[in-house]
Design a protein around this motif. Structure first.
Motif, PDB file in Angstrom:
ATOM      1  N   GLY A 295      32.874  67.981  58.933  1.00  0.00           N
ATOM      2  CA  GLY A 295      33.329  67.279  60.129  1.00  0.00           C
ATOM      3  C   GLY A 295      34.416  66.267  59.810  1.00  0.00           C
ATOM      4  N   GLY A 296      34.254  65.538  58.693  1.00  0.00           N
ATOM      5  CA  GLY A 296      35.284  64.579  58.287  1.00  0.00           C
ATOM      6  C   GLY A 296      36.590  65.259  57.936  1.00  0.00           C
ATOM      7  N   VAL A 297      36.500  66.409  57.260  1.00  0.00           N
ATOM      8  CA  VAL A 297      37.714  67.154  56.908  1.00  0.00           C
ATOM      9  C   VAL A 297      38.423  67.628  58.169  1.00  0.00           C
ATOM     10  CG1 VAL A 297      38.530  69.309  55.863  1.00  0.00           C
ATOM     11  CG2 VAL A 297      36.948  67.840  54.625  1.00  0.00           C
ATOM     12  N   PHE A 298      37.679  68.193  59.129  1.00  0.00           N
ATOM     13  CA  PHE A 298      38.302  68.656  60.370  1.00  0.00           C
ATOM     14  C   PHE A 298      38.880  67.495  61.171  1.00  0.00           C
ATOM     15  CE2 PHE A 298      35.556  72.656  60.295  1.00  0.00           C
ATOM     16  CZ  PHE A 298      36.576  73.394  59.743  1.00  0.00           C
ATOM     17  N   PHE A 299      38.204  66.356  61.164  1.00  0.00           N
ATOM     18  CA  PHE A 299      38.727  65.184  61.862  1.00  0.00           C
ATOM     19  C   PHE A 299      40.054  64.750  61.254  1.00  0.00           C
ATOM     20  CE2 PHE A 299      39.188  60.568  62.101  1.00  0.00           C
ATOM     21  CZ  PHE A 299      39.243  60.404  63.478  1.00  0.00           C
ATOM     22  N   LEU A 300      40.106  64.681  59.923  1.00  0.00           N
ATOM     23  CA  LEU A 300      41.347  64.266  59.265  1.00  0.00           C
ATOM     24  C   LEU A 300      42.461  65.287  59.470  1.00  0.00           C
ATOM     25  CD1 LEU A 300      39.976  62.699  55.978  1.00  0.00           C
ATOM     26  CD2 LEU A 300      40.942  61.527  57.943  1.00  0.00           C
ATOM     27  N   LEU A 301      42.127  66.579  59.450  1.00  0.00           N
ATOM     28  CA  LEU A 301      43.141  67.594  59.729  1.00  0.00           C
ATOM     29  C   LEU A 301      43.658  67.478  61.157  1.00  0.00           C
ATOM     30  CD1 LEU A 301      41.714  70.769  57.955  1.00  0.00           C
ATOM     31  CD2 LEU A 301      43.768  69.496  57.361  1.00  0.00           C
ATOM     32  N   GLY A 302      42.769  67.255  62.097  1.00  0.00           N
ATOM     33  CA  GLY A 302      43.190  67.082  63.486  1.00  0.00           C
ATOM     34  C   GLY A 302      44.049  65.851  63.675  1.00  0.00           C
ATOM     35  N   PHE A 303      43.660  64.760  63.050  1.00  0.00           N
ATOM     36  CA  PHE A 303      44.448  63.532  63.144  1.00  0.00           C
ATOM     37  C   PHE A 303      45.822  63.725  62.513  1.00  0.00           C
ATOM     38  CE2 PHE A 303      45.783  59.373  61.516  1.00  0.00           C
ATOM     39  CZ  PHE A 303      45.843  58.676  62.718  1.00  0.00           C
ATOM     40  N   SER A 304      45.866  64.427  61.372  1.00  0.00           N
ATOM     41  CA  SER A 304      47.154  64.703  60.723  1.00  0.00           C
ATOM     42  C   SER A 304      48.026  65.579  61.608  1.00  0.00           C
ATOM     43  CB  SER A 304      46.939  65.387  59.375  1.00  0.00           C
ATOM     44  OG  SER A 304      46.180  64.569  58.529  1.00  0.00           O
ATOM     45  N   GLY A 305      47.433  66.565  62.260  1.00  0.00           N
ATOM     46  CA  GLY A 305      48.191  67.419  63.179  1.00  0.00           C
ATOM     47  C   GLY A 305      48.759  66.631  64.340  1.00  0.00           C
ATOM     48  N   LEU A 306      47.948  65.727  64.891  1.00  0.00           N
ATOM     49  CA  LEU A 306      48.453  64.874  65.974  1.00  0.00           C
ATOM     50  C   LEU A 306      49.583  63.981  65.499  1.00  0.00           C
ATOM     51  CD1 LEU A 306      45.189  63.813  67.831  1.00  0.00           C
ATOM     52  CD2 LEU A 306      47.031  65.255  68.691  1.00  0.00           C
ATOM     53  N   LEU A 307      49.478  63.477  64.291  1.00  0.00           N
ATOM     54  CA  LEU A 307      50.528  62.632  63.730  1.00  0.00           C
ATOM     55  C   LEU A 307      51.830  63.415  63.539  1.00  0.00           C
ATOM     56  CD1 LEU A 307      51.048  59.756  62.659  1.00  0.00           C
ATOM     57  CD2 LEU A 307      50.468  60.613  60.401  1.00  0.00           C
ATOM     58  N   VAL A 308      51.718  64.636  63.025  1.00  0.00           N
ATOM     59  CA  VAL A 308      52.906  65.473  62.848  1.00  0.00           C
ATOM     60  C   VAL A 308      53.527  65.800  64.201  1.00  0.00           C
ATOM     61  CG1 VAL A 308      53.672  67.779  62.123  1.00  0.00           C
ATOM     62  CG2 VAL A 308      52.211  66.416  60.641  1.00  0.00           C
ATOM     63  N   TRP A 309      52.711  66.135  65.186  1.00  0.00           N
ATOM     64  CA  TRP A 309      53.223  66.424  66.525  1.00  0.00           C
ATOM     65  C   TRP A 309      53.931  65.208  67.106  1.00  0.00           C
ATOM     66  CZ3 TRP A 309      51.641  64.040  71.081  1.00  0.00           C
ATOM     67  CH2 TRP A 309      52.219  64.542  72.245  1.00  0.00           C
ATOM     68  N   TRP A 310      53.330  64.040  66.981  1.00  0.00           N
ATOM     69  CA  TRP A 310      53.934  62.809  67.503  1.00  0.00           C
ATOM     70  C   TRP A 310      55.274  62.540  66.827  1.00  0.00           C
ATOM     71  CZ3 TRP A 310      55.035  58.130  65.072  1.00  0.00           C
ATOM     72  CH2 TRP A 310      55.420  57.099  65.923  1.00  0.00           C
ATOM     73  N   GLN A 311      55.343  62.766  65.516  1.00  0.00           N
ATOM     74  CA  GLN A 311      56.601  62.542  64.819  1.00  0.00           C
ATOM     75  C   GLN A 311      57.672  63.524  65.281  1.00  0.00           C
ATOM     76  OE1 GLN A 311      55.553  62.793  60.682  1.00  0.00           O
ATOM     77  NE2 GLN A 311      55.118  60.610  60.533  1.00  0.00           N
TER      78      GLN A 311
END
Length: 176
Positions: free
Chosen positions: A113-129
């Motif tokens: 769950g922590g790995v998926f959360f961090l991957l999702g957060f990283s994806g959102l960060l890349v999208w925002w950038q």
């Protein structure tokens, strides 16, 4: 300016006192108990692990009167002991049995769950950038521009020995 005022006010109120070692000395001087449990590694310890089948000390060291009576019965004939008494004797020496030690935990779900959360957060960060930080793709990356730049480098005979122009046939005007 505001942060410096807040820092000064916090220091005046004594926020730093629990963090300082002087407060521990003051509490000890007032007679308050400041002792902590310290593990003495010089004496044998109980270890419940698969690779240590026989721990140095039993699991239960302070026996109740019922457990002491059971320990006395242990010295006699084991055929007179019931199955529950044998299990109780085992539990005095060992905390867990081998199947209980081999039983997996559900910690992998938390890790996944922590790995998926961090991957999702990283994806959102890349999208925002991509949306808000980066601009449009530069015109120098278009295929027309790259083609013209390549032809320009060939015409200038850039790196004719080991580089880009080695693979160009200048007489036939095509790639070798």
């Amino acid at each position: 300016m505001l942060s410096s005022r807040a820092l000064v006010c916090a220091l005046r109120r004594g926020v730093w006192r629990p963090l300082s070692t002087a407060s521990c000395v003051q509490q000890a001087a007032r007679g308050q108990d400041m002792s902590a449990d310290v593990l003495d590694c010089t004496v044998p310890q109980y270890v419940c692990r698969l690779d240590t089948p026989l721990p140095d000390v039993p699991f239960v060291t302070n026996l109740t009167p019922d457990q002491q009576l059971l320990k006395e019965r242990e010295q006699g004939d084991w055929s007179q002991l019931t199955k529950e008494e044998k299990l109780a004797l085992y539990r005095l020496s060992h905390q867990l049995s081998y199947p209980e030690m081999r039983q997996g935990s559900l910690e992998w779900k938390t890790v996944l769950g922590g790995v998926f959360f961090l991957l999702g957060f990283s994806g959102l960060l890349v999208w925002w950038q991509r949306v808000y930080v980066y601009g449009d793709v530069p015109h120098t990356l278009s295929s027309d521009w790259v083609e013209k730049q390549t032809q320009r480098m060939i015409d200038m005979r850039v790196n004719p020995v080991h580089g880009f122009s080695v693979n160009w046939d200048y007489e036939n005007k095509c790639w070798k």
